[in-house]
Design an enzyme around this catalytic site. Structure first.
Site, PDB file in Angstrom:
ATOM      1  N   ARG A 106      69.543  71.117  57.530  1.00 42.35           N
ATOM      2  CA  ARG A 106      69.198  70.100  58.522  1.00 42.35           C
ATOM      3  C   ARG A 106      67.706  69.773  58.491  1.00 42.35           C
ATOM      4  O   ARG A 106      67.320  68.622  58.392  1.00 42.35           O
ATOM      5  CB  ARG A 106      69.621  70.620  59.885  1.00 42.35           C
ATOM      6  N   ASP A 164      71.097  77.861  55.489  1.00 42.79           N
ATOM      7  CA  ASP A 164      69.924  76.985  55.366  1.00 42.79           C
ATOM      8  C   ASP A 164      68.645  77.767  55.014  1.00 42.79           C
ATOM      9  O   ASP A 164      67.639  77.164  54.665  1.00 42.79           O
ATOM     10  CB  ASP A 164      69.675  76.227  56.672  1.00 42.79           C
ATOM     11  N   ARG A 201      79.133  77.894  68.570  1.00 39.06           N
ATOM     12  CA  ARG A 201      77.751  77.480  68.806  1.00 39.06           C
ATOM     13  C   ARG A 201      77.391  77.545  70.291  1.00 39.06           C
ATOM     14  O   ARG A 201      76.469  76.892  70.742  1.00 39.06           O
ATOM     15  CB  ARG A 201      77.520  76.086  68.240  1.00 39.06           C
ATOM     16  N   GLY A 248      76.709  78.518  63.078  1.00 43.26           N
ATOM     17  CA  GLY A 248      77.586  78.179  61.950  1.00 43.26           C
ATOM     18  C   GLY A 248      77.852  79.423  61.117  1.00 43.26           C
ATOM     19  O   GLY A 248      76.986  80.293  61.009  1.00 43.26           O
TER      20      GLY A 248
HETATM   21  O1  F6P Z   1      73.081  75.441  60.429  1.00 39.78           O
HETATM   22  C1  F6P Z   1      73.856  75.572  59.301  1.00 39.78           C
HETATM   23  C2  F6P Z   1      74.557  74.297  58.952  1.00 39.78           C
HETATM   24  O2  F6P Z   1      75.362  74.639  57.890  1.00 39.78           O
HETATM   25  C3  F6P Z   1      73.678  73.074  58.668  1.00 39.78           C
HETATM   26  O3  F6P Z   1      73.183  73.026  57.376  1.00 39.78           O
HETATM   27  C4  F6P Z   1      74.608  71.931  58.978  1.00 39.78           C
HETATM   28  O4  F6P Z   1      73.882  70.801  59.372  1.00 39.78           O
HETATM   29  C5  F6P Z   1      75.417  72.447  60.103  1.00 39.78           C
HETATM   30  O5  F6P Z   1      75.418  73.848  59.987  1.00 39.78           O
HETATM   31  C6  F6P Z   1      76.811  71.903  60.197  1.00 39.78           C
HETATM   32  O6  F6P Z   1      77.485  72.639  61.160  1.00 39.78           O
HETATM   33  P1  F6P Z   1      78.932  72.413  61.801  1.00 39.78           P
HETATM   34  O7  F6P Z   1      79.743  71.686  60.823  1.00 39.78           O
HETATM   35  O8  F6P Z   1      79.447  73.761  62.114  1.00 39.78           O
HETATM   36  O9  F6P Z   1      78.700  71.634  63.029  1.00 39.78           O
END
Ligand code: F6P
Length: 461
Positions: free
Chosen positions: A213, A132, A77, A11
């Site tokens: 998370r 995070d 990702r 992310g």
């Molecule tokens: O890992 C970072 C983070 O911002 C988490 O806090 C959140 O759960 C996640 O990424 C959301 O990611 P995306 O919207 O990119 O799937």
């Protein structure tokens, strides 16, 4: 070493361009060419390896602005599976054909996992990032405190923490804080202040869901916005305690603001927001609705009668509302703290590559005497005995579960990060740029448009 590669994975955070910038500036000084890979590891899976030369003639390309959020390189990702030997061999072959002699990955725990198999082929260094704040260790031997227990899940086991045997001091933290965290807290804490005045005016209860998370650092940091209660994943929810605190607070001030991390768990350690689970390509659970689940709980426990007895004309449903801060936390201009340290870590990653470090991590250490300093560590120090890297959880001592607020040591943890973390230029930027009349007449010009023109492929070289 003449040419290195850099990528941003996982992310995004507001400090990614600052870290890339820091790396490129150091590479210019040390006469190294830097190729930026497009969309993280995804570029390396593509036989054409889309990339951008970030410093032709050892001059940083103008599109790379350390004050601009996100990443000019794009992020994804996609991860390298350590068990997929053929894919790793192919990637190593592509990097060699491109003349890449070292690789910097800007990312978090997932990125470090993906980087490790490549470190058998060329020097690799991780420059950390994550809003995070979960890439790091509370103390050196923390990974040894994980146990693996058999269970019905597909893998056949699950990880559980054994009680800590270590005396904890803030100076022991490995990678005290990750670039991106401070800006995300800046956004969430400001959001709390804005929600407060509307909750106050309309006599409402607001539940604000923030990211994080498995890790409650972000929720903890929102304490700067003065919410009444903070709920985070490391401390299972005590519903009775919460309801009594909500009633007590509402009786006094006729409004309540609750911060709820997306990964909050109930007494059985089940994620509150996990009713509709999906998974992202990295295998992470995508949670939805911890705040909404909490709202339903409060609606049930308080009922309409509670609000009518307070001469409120609204039902419980109308009086209790939720807001997700969402991706606003991840975007926009990084505040000074993140820009400065993100750039320093990027620069240090280059130095570490030139030292020939394999599977290493550039880290930000803190001491009472010297403040923040960059350093380096072996990536394996983050692994447990089965080779797994766990997201760092907020140390339990940072939180007071009775008060639902940061403890004294939690406050001591936050202070070095946030004191003077906002630059004067951050505020001046808002003053000058937001209501710039040009914004009304010019359409948005995405940096991607310019970067596209610079993309080259392996078969061009
Ligand atoms: O890992 C970072 C983070 O911002 C988490 O806090 C959140 O759960 C996640 O990424 C959301 O990611 P995306 O919207 O990119 O799937």
């Amino acid at each position: 070493m003449k040419r290195i590669g850099i990528l941003t994975a996982g992310g995004d955070t507001p400090a990614l361009n600052a870290s890339i910038y820091g790396a490129v500036v150091r590479a210019n000084q040390r006469k190294l060419e830097v190729f930026g890979f497009i969309k993280g590891f995804s570029s390396l899976f593509n036989p054409r390896v889309p990339h951008v030369h970030l410093n032709p003639l050892f001059t940083t390309i103008p599109e790379l602005d350390p004050t601009y959020g996100g990443t000019v390189l794009g992020a994804s990702r996609d991860y390298v599976d350590p068990g997929d030997k053929p894919a790793i061999e192919e990637i190593a072959g592509r990097l060699e054909a491109l003349g890449i002699e070292g690789l910097i990955c800007i990312g978090g725990d997932g990125t470090l996992n993906g980087m490790q198999p490549l470190s058998n082929h060329l020097p690799t260094v991780l420059a950390p990032k994550t809003i995070d704040n979960d890439l790091g260790l509370n103390y050196r031997n923390e990974p040894d405190e994980w146990a693996r227990q058999p269970c019905d899940e597909a893998s056949g086991y699950r990880y559980a923490r054994t009680p800590s045997r270590t005396r904890f001091d803030l100076e022991h933290m490995v990678n005290y804080v990750t670039p991106g965290f401070a800006t995300a807290v800046f956004v969430t804490a400001s959001g709390v202040q804005r929600i407060r005045t509307t909750a106050e005016s309309h006599r409402r209860i607001a539940i604000i869901e923030v990211m994080g998370r498995h890790s409650g650092y972000l929720a903890l940091g929102t304490a700067y916005g003065q919410p009444d209660m903070i709920l985070l994943p490391e401390s299972p929810l005590d519903v009775d305690l919460l309801v009594s605190r909500v009633v007590e607070t509402y009786d006094l001030q006729k409004n309540v603001v609750i911060i709820c991390a997306e990964g909050v768990v109930d007494e059985n350690h089940c994620e509150l927001g996990a009713e509709t689970i999906s998974t992202d390509p990295a295998g992470n659970k995508v949670l939805s609705g911890a705040a909404e689940a909490l709202r339903q709980m409060l609606i049930q426990r308080l009922g309409d009668s509670y609000f009518t007895s307070k001469r409120r004309n609204e039902s419980a449903k109308a009086a209790i509302f939720t807001r997700k801060v969402g991706h606003t936390q991840r975007g926009g201009r990084p505040i000074l703290f993140d820009r400065f340290h993100g750039a320093q870590l990027g620069g240090h990653a280059v130095d570490m590559l030139l030292e020939g470090r394999m599977n290493a991590v550039a880290i930000l250490q803190w001491s009472r005497e010297r403040g923040f300093q960059v350093d380096g560590i072996n990536g394996n120090d983050f692994r447990d005995r089965w080779g797994h890297i766990h997201a760092r959880q907020m140390h339990r001592s940072f939180y007071n579960p009775e008060e639902m607020k940061p403890s004294r040591i939690g406050i001591d943890y936050l202070l070095p990060i946030f004191t003077n973390s906002i630059g004067q230029d951050d505020m001046e930027e808002v003053r000058q740029m937001l209501f710039n009349s040009g914004n009304l007449t010019r359409s948005y010009h995405s940096v991607n448009t310019d970067i596209n023109k610079r993309i080259r492929y392996l078969d061009d070289v």
